[in-house]
Write an enzyme that holds these catalytic residues in place. Structure first.
Site, PDB file in Angstrom:
ATOM      1  N   CYS A 113       8.916 120.823  82.648  1.00  0.00           N
ATOM      2  CA  CYS A 113      10.433 120.982  82.003  1.00  0.00           C
ATOM      3  C   CYS A 113      11.506 121.599  82.863  1.00  0.00           C
ATOM      4  CB  CYS A 113      10.303 121.650  80.680  1.00  0.00           C
ATOM      5  SG  CYS A 113       8.983 121.035  79.564  1.00  0.00           S
ATOM      6  N   HIS A 249      17.247 123.464  78.036  1.00  0.00           N
ATOM      7  CA  HIS A 249      16.241 122.542  77.706  1.00  0.00           C
ATOM      8  C   HIS A 249      15.680 122.192  76.337  1.00  0.00           C
ATOM      9  CE1 HIS A 249      12.313 120.725  78.017  1.00  0.00           C
ATOM     10  NE2 HIS A 249      11.618 121.711  77.685  1.00  0.00           N
ATOM     11  N   ASN A 279      11.375 116.729  72.971  1.00  0.00           N
ATOM     12  CA  ASN A 279      11.502 117.507  74.242  1.00  0.00           C
ATOM     13  C   ASN A 279      10.903 116.370  75.284  1.00  0.00           C
ATOM     14  OD1 ASN A 279      10.439 118.826  76.425  1.00  0.00           O
ATOM     15  ND2 ASN A 279       9.494 120.443  75.373  1.00  0.00           N
TER      16      ASN A 279
HETATM   17  N1  ACO Z   1       2.347 119.970  61.396  1.00  0.00           N
HETATM   18  C1  ACO Z   1       2.176 120.934  60.268  1.00  0.00           C
HETATM   19  N2  ACO Z   1       1.526 122.072  60.524  1.00  0.00           N
HETATM   20  C2  ACO Z   1       1.271 122.091  61.785  1.00  0.00           C
HETATM   21  C3  ACO Z   1       1.767 121.493  62.894  1.00  0.00           C
HETATM   22  C4  ACO Z   1       2.418 120.155  62.416  1.00  0.00           C
HETATM   23  N3  ACO Z   1       2.713 119.065  63.363  1.00  0.00           N
HETATM   24  N4  ACO Z   1       1.453 122.044  64.080  1.00  0.00           N
HETATM   25  C5  ACO Z   1       0.805 123.280  63.620  1.00  0.00           C
HETATM   26  N5  ACO Z   1       0.817 123.249  62.542  1.00  0.00           N
HETATM   27  C6  ACO Z   1       0.238 124.636  61.840  1.00  0.00           C
HETATM   28  C7  ACO Z   1      -0.810 125.349  62.506  1.00  0.00           C
HETATM   29  O1  ACO Z   1      -2.041 124.791  62.298  1.00  0.00           O
HETATM   30  C8  ACO Z   1      -0.523 126.711  61.919  1.00  0.00           C
HETATM   31  O2  ACO Z   1      -1.620 126.668  60.742  1.00  0.00           O
HETATM   32  P1  ACO Z   1      -2.578 127.923  60.174  1.00  0.00           P
HETATM   33  O3  ACO Z   1      -1.288 129.034  59.808  1.00  0.00           O
HETATM   34  O4  ACO Z   1      -2.876 127.393  59.098  1.00  0.00           O
HETATM   35  O5  ACO Z   1      -3.218 128.213  61.421  1.00  0.00           O
HETATM   36  C9  ACO Z   1       0.615 126.702  61.619  1.00  0.00           C
HETATM   37  O6  ACO Z   1       1.362 125.466  61.586  1.00  0.00           O
HETATM   38  C10 ACO Z   1       1.695 127.592  62.484  1.00  0.00           C
HETATM   39  O7  ACO Z   1       1.263 126.983  64.077  1.00  0.00           O
HETATM   40  P2  ACO Z   1       1.998 127.715  65.216  1.00  0.00           P
HETATM   41  O8  ACO Z   1       1.356 127.142  66.471  1.00  0.00           O
HETATM   42  O9  ACO Z   1       2.089 129.329  64.885  1.00  0.00           O
HETATM   43  O10 ACO Z   1       3.449 127.196  65.037  1.00  0.00           O
HETATM   44  P3  ACO Z   1       4.774 127.689  65.400  1.00  0.00           P
HETATM   45  O11 ACO Z   1       5.637 128.067  64.500  1.00  0.00           O
HETATM   46  O12 ACO Z   1       4.604 128.518  66.866  1.00  0.00           O
HETATM   47  O13 ACO Z   1       5.345 126.301  66.049  1.00  0.00           O
HETATM   48  C11 ACO Z   1       5.410 124.941  67.914  1.00  0.00           C
HETATM   49  C12 ACO Z   1       4.661 125.667  67.029  1.00  0.00           C
HETATM   50  C13 ACO Z   1       6.644 124.093  67.424  1.00  0.00           C
HETATM   51  C14 ACO Z   1       4.706 124.116  69.073  1.00  0.00           C
HETATM   52  C15 ACO Z   1       6.190 126.147  68.835  1.00  0.00           C
HETATM   53  O14 ACO Z   1       5.197 127.238  68.946  1.00  0.00           O
HETATM   54  C16 ACO Z   1       6.833 125.870  70.210  1.00  0.00           C
HETATM   55  O15 ACO Z   1       8.077 125.185  70.016  1.00  0.00           O
HETATM   56  N6  ACO Z   1       6.539 126.299  71.061  1.00  0.00           N
HETATM   57  C17 ACO Z   1       7.249 126.094  72.722  1.00  0.00           C
HETATM   58  C18 ACO Z   1       7.004 124.808  72.937  1.00  0.00           C
HETATM   59  C19 ACO Z   1       7.611 124.626  74.479  1.00  0.00           C
HETATM   60  O16 ACO Z   1       8.697 125.475  74.527  1.00  0.00           O
HETATM   61  N7  ACO Z   1       7.001 124.497  75.643  1.00  0.00           N
HETATM   62  C20 ACO Z   1       7.535 124.519  76.915  1.00  0.00           C
HETATM   63  C21 ACO Z   1       8.229 123.046  77.239  1.00  0.00           C
HETATM   64  S1  ACO Z   1       6.844 122.120  77.314  1.00  0.00           S
HETATM   65  C22 ACO Z   1       6.558 121.419  79.016  1.00  0.00           C
HETATM   66  O17 ACO Z   1       6.565 122.141  79.744  1.00  0.00           O
HETATM   67  C23 ACO Z   1       5.898 120.107  78.869  1.00  0.00           C
END
Ligand code: ACO
Length: 322
Positions: A113, A249, A279
């Site tokens: 990214c 980003h 993203n």
């Molecule tokens: N729909 C519904 N529920 C979901 C989904 C979904 N799409 N995805 C995950 N969940 C659930 C999980 O299973 C989990 O359930 P549980 O509590 O029963 O285990 C719950 O939601 C919480 O999951 P988390 O992974 O803790 O959710 P979080 O609030 O962290 O959000 C996300 C996830 C959106 C991916 C976030 O962590 C994020 O944005 N991370 C950073 C991404 C990023 O910046 N990437 C870098 C750039 S990408 C690159 O370089 C290619």
């Protein structure tokens, strides 16, 4: 002393829009969850017969038109991408051929990214150092091609697109400073497991797709981006609140809000496109820049902070006067 400046911007988004509601029937998720946890509402997906090169070409042509330059003017091409059409020729060469640009340095770089920020930092050195007079800098991705569409933890996040800028010499900055960094110790939190030299073997169980430990990535992203904006302000003797526009980003609204708080910036001074683009990795910053330039929010003379964070981990920022 010679500096570089952004002379024109462009972007291209594929026609097909995939909404959160459509994703609800593909995986166990909800529009409400995606909006609340990421801020994303829809994303664009490349057509079957479209490649990253096609997207990059459209964005590049727009940026060239905006800057008033033609293929004969361009003497440096760099494309940030994680999803090139082929391993080689590199995407810079393919774009050079497509645009009809004569012999010059042309290459792609892979910093996930942060690809566009890295590319812009390098282009600035070439232009301000007198080694190039008209650089084409692109961030382009078809992340949909390396996304597992059955994995709800990643497929709701990513989208396709391309953004581009033309960088030319200037008597005043322009690009004021670029700060690039990486820490490979985080390689296991966000990755694509296979490549030309590490092919998938029959015993490999991991899918050929993006793997992300989202929650852990999230925490490091917030901390690292807070630190890079502090570094950027300190390097330029700037106070928080002196930046006119933050162009982050577009990964997650909550990460962006944390960075804006660190800069004492109200959210109406932050360019947000993630609700419409998702993203798009290396394409997200140049597309957001182009949106705000074209809708008139960003004006010549404004002080902009561009930043990104991605797989590697890689991260970086560029401070510039538009
Ligand atoms: N729909 C519904 N529920 C979901 C989904 C979904 N799409 N995805 C995950 N969940 C659930 C999980 O299973 C989990 O359930 P549980 O509590 O029963 O285990 C719950 O939601 C919480 O999951 P988390 O992974 O803790 O959710 P979080 O609030 O962290 O959000 C996300 C996830 C959106 C991916 C976030 O962590 C994020 O944005 N991370 C950073 C991404 C990023 O910046 N990437 C870098 C750039 S990408 C690159 O370089 C290619």
């Amino acid at each position: 002393m010679r500096y570089s400046r952004i002379a024109g911007t462009g972007r291209y988004l594929p026609e097909r829009v995939l909404t959160n509601t459509e994703l609800e029937v593909m995986v166990d998720t909800s529009d409400e969850w995606i909006r609340a946890r990421t801020g994303i509402e829809r994303r664009h997906i490349a057509a079957e017969d479209q490649t990253t090169l096609d997207l990059a070409e459209q964005a590049a042509r727009q940026a060239m038109t905006a800057a008033g330059v033609g293929p004969a003017d361009i003497d440096f091409i760099v494309v940030g991408t994680t999803t090139p059409d082929v391993v080689f020729p590199n995407l810079g060469c393919l774009l050079q051929e497509r645009l009809g640009v004569a012999a010059c340095p042309a290459f792609a770089l892979e910093a996930a990214c942060s690809g566009f920020i890295y590319a812009l930092g390098i282009a600035d050195r070439f232009v301000s150092g007198g080694m190039a007079r008209c650089a084409l800098v692109v961030g382009a991705e078809t992340l949909s091609r390396i996304t597992d569409w059955t994995d709800r933890s990643t497929c709701v996040i990513f989208g396709d697109g391309a953004g581009a800028v033309i960088v030319q010499p200037a008597d005043e900055p322009g690009i004021i400073s670029a700060h690039l960094a990486a820490d490979g110790r985080y390689k296991d939190l966000l990755y694509f497991p296979y490549g030309p030299s590490r092919r998938r073997r029959p015993e490999d169980t991991e899918t050929a797709a993006i793997h992300m430990r989202g929650n852990e990535v999230f925490k490091v992203a917030v901390k690292t981006l807070e630190s890079i904006v502090d570094t950027t302000l300190a390097a330029n003797n700037l106070e928080r609140g002196q930046i006119d526009w933050l162009i982050p980003h577009q990964a997650n609204i909550r990460i962006i809000q944390a960075t804006a708080r660190r800069l004492d910036m109200p959210m109406d001074k932050v360019v947000l496109t993630l609700m419409d683009h998702g993203n798009t990795s290396a394409a997200s910053v140049p597309m957001a820049l182009d949106v705000a330039v074209r809708d008139g929010r960003i004006k010549r003379g404004d002080l902009l902070l561009l930043e990104a964070f991605g797989g590697g981990f890689t991260w970086g920022s560029v401070l510039l006067r538009y």
